[in-house]
Enzyme design. Structure first.
Site, PDB file in Angstrom:
ATOM      1  N   ARG A 173       0.837  -1.209   0.000  1.00 26.16           N
ATOM      2  CA  ARG A 173       0.000   0.000   0.000  1.00 26.16           C
ATOM      3  C   ARG A 173       0.863   1.246   0.000  1.00 26.16           C
ATOM      4  O   ARG A 173       0.542   2.255  -0.648  1.00 26.16           O
ATOM      5  CB  ARG A 173      -0.914   0.001   1.242  1.00 26.16           C
ATOM      6  CG  ARG A 173      -2.074  -0.975   1.124  1.00 26.16           C
ATOM      7  CD  ARG A 173      -2.736  -1.196   2.477  1.00 26.16           C
ATOM      8  NE  ARG A 173      -3.194   0.031   3.068  1.00 26.16           N
ATOM      9  CZ  ARG A 173      -3.244   0.265   4.386  1.00 26.16           C
ATOM     10  NH1 ARG A 173      -2.888  -0.672   5.249  1.00 26.16           N
ATOM     11  NH2 ARG A 173      -3.683   1.407   4.833  1.00 26.16           N
ATOM     12  N   SER A 188      -5.909  -2.895   9.120  1.00 22.50           N
ATOM     13  CA  SER A 188      -4.472  -3.070   9.343  1.00 22.50           C
ATOM     14  C   SER A 188      -4.148  -2.878  10.829  1.00 22.50           C
ATOM     15  O   SER A 188      -3.490  -3.720  11.460  1.00 22.50           O
ATOM     16  CB  SER A 188      -3.723  -2.050   8.478  1.00 22.50           C
ATOM     17  OG  SER A 188      -2.393  -1.909   8.883  1.00 22.50           O
TER      18      SER A 188
HETATM   19  N1  URA Z   1      -0.787   2.155  10.751  1.00 16.94           N
HETATM   20  C1  URA Z   1      -0.965   0.870  10.449  1.00 16.94           C
HETATM   21  O1  URA Z   1      -0.523  -0.013  11.163  1.00 16.94           O
HETATM   22  N2  URA Z   1      -1.661   0.573   9.333  1.00 16.94           N
HETATM   23  C2  URA Z   1      -2.167   1.511   8.514  1.00 16.94           C
HETATM   24  O2  URA Z   1      -2.789   1.155   7.520  1.00 16.94           O
HETATM   25  C3  URA Z   1      -1.961   2.844   8.842  1.00 16.94           C
HETATM   26  C4  URA Z   1      -1.269   3.151   9.986  1.00 16.94           C
END
Ligand code: URA
Length: 428
Positions: A173, A188
């Site tokens: 990403r 996430s």
């Molecule tokens: N922190 C994370 O662990 N994941 C994300 O997608 C954004 C911030």
């Protein structure tokens, strides 16, 4: 030869056309991506389709569960104390974890904070603590339990076994401009926090120019999504929405932020850091079954400082050793009389990163002493020639690029700006 249950192209097409992914499709694609059957190019296309089309509540819950199922889960059930954790969505100068963990653990609560390293303009908690001579982020699971039972607070590198699908996905990403999607951020963060096994969790969802979420409505939606995911998974979860238009505190950068955190633990420090640390601590303690704690007093009377020293020593660090100091500094001076009307978080975060405090790729080293000290905060009156900022670096050729960003984020005007609202709302 094993046959796969789905075709990645069909899954991508379903989401591209605005359809709902089935639980089976989600489970399969996350698993197949982790196994390397689905390639980065297909997962990148699916991420972009999710970024543009979104996911509904049950899709997000399934996506989160599939990422949890991609690895191991931890449990703190064998500890004799309750556990609570905090997670911030990331901000400039956000060193709150450093005073917060010891403050909360001084009440006999275990605070297992499994953290990451900084990427981009926001710093990572592990990088900050590594400014302390001897301190080590890698702690075995057995040692983690011992420290939690004994001193109560740990900040450690999240093991590779927790939600490995998220690690792979997050890196993808990052390079395909699909980070700032509410379903992808929420799943996430929460996959890691649920896999970590904390019994309660307070989320600090940042809103403003230096945060993923630029406005209150989207921050509220992210917070609601994460609180629902946590609650549905049996983790007692709530969220605060807090300002990230201007940096937190007076210091940005690894050793500078440790220095400021120690000031707070010694009963001093900037008002915004104290306010946010105390508000988060009260919420964590409430969830852990300790309401009405006088946390301001625990900062003033040295209890939190004692816990801090124990926490640092437990991981090999020397809390009394001098911190690294940058050999090169550059002052930014006020060009006119007036009020500081803008001290913009993103511009200063990028500036600090360019000074060497952050990394562009995850394998890059960071400069422990690089960063920015703020002498005149938002709304303060200044006179021409007064020092507003001091930039610190080990490599002075970085000043020019850093200043290009910083100069865009500092303004002086005739009238004082409206006072900052630090804590906007609480989502339970
Ligand atoms: N922190 C994370 O662990 N994941 C994300 O997608 C954004 C911030």
């Amino acid at each position: 030869m094993t046959t796969e249950s789905f075709d990645a192209v069909d899954v991508i097409r379903t989401k591209r056309d605005g359809g709902e992914l089935s639980s089976e499709q989600i489970n399969w694609i996350i698993d197949a991506y982790t196994r390397g059957i689905v390639g980065d190019e297909q997962m990148a296309a699916l991420n972009m389709a999710i970024f543009l089309r979104g996911m509904n509540r049950s899709e997000i819950a399934q996506w989160t569960q599939a990422m949890i199922d991609s690895g191991e889960t931890m449990s703190f059930a064998s500890l004799s104390k309750p556990t609570t954790d905090k997670h911030s969505t990331g901000g400039v100068g956000d060193k709150i974890t450093l005073p917060l963990g010891p403050l909360v653990s001084s009440y006999g609560v275990a605070v297992p904070q499994l953290s990451g390293r900084g990427l981009g303009h926001t710093g990572g908690t592990l990088d900050k603590l590594e400014a302390i001579p001897g301190w080590m982020a890698d702690v075995s699971n057995e040692r983690l339990m011992e420290i939690l039972e004994d001193s109560g607070a740990v900040v450690a590198a999240a093991g590779a076994g927790l939600a490995p699908a998220d690690k792979k996905l997050y890196a993808l990403r990052d390079i395909t401009s699909t980070v700032d999607s509410i379903p992808l951020i929420a799943s996430s963060i929460m996959s890691k926090k649920i896999a970590e096994g904390t019994s309660s969790l307070v989320l600090d969802v940042k809103v403003g120019s230096g945060a993923f979420m630029k406005d209150l409505d989207s921050a509220r939606e992210l917070a609601r999504t994460m609180v629902d995911l946590g609650t549905d998974a049996g983790v007692n979860t709530r969220a605060l929405l807090t300002d990230m238009n201007t940096p937190l505190g007076r210091c940005i950068g690894n050793s500078l932020e440790v220095r400021e955190s120690v000031e707070v633990l010694a009963g001093g420090g900037p008002a915004d850091i104290i306010e946010l640390t105390c508000e988060l601590a009260r919420n964590m303690l409430e969830l852990a079954g300790i309401p009405d704690a006088d946390v301001e007093e625990a900062l003033k009377d040295g209890r939190a400082m004692d816990s801090w020293k124990k926490m640092i020593r437990a991981q090999g660090g020397d809390p009394d050793a001098p911190l690294p100091v940058a050999p090169h500094t550059h002052d930014v001076l006020a060009e006119r009389d007036g009020y500081v009307t803008e001290l913009e978080a993103l511009a200063l975060g990028v500036g600090s990163w360019r000074l060497g405090a952050g990394r562009a790729r995850k394998e890059d080293p960071v400069q422990l002493s690089a960063g920015i000290e703020i002498h005149a905060g938002l709304g303060e009156k200044v006179t021409k020639g007064q020092k507003i900022l001091t930039l610190h670096t080990e490599t002075p050729e970085r000043f020019e690029r850093a200043l290009e960003s910083i100069n865009h984020g500092v303004s002086i005007g005739d009238e004082a700006p409206a006072p900052r609202t630090l804590i906007h709302d609480r989502i339970i």
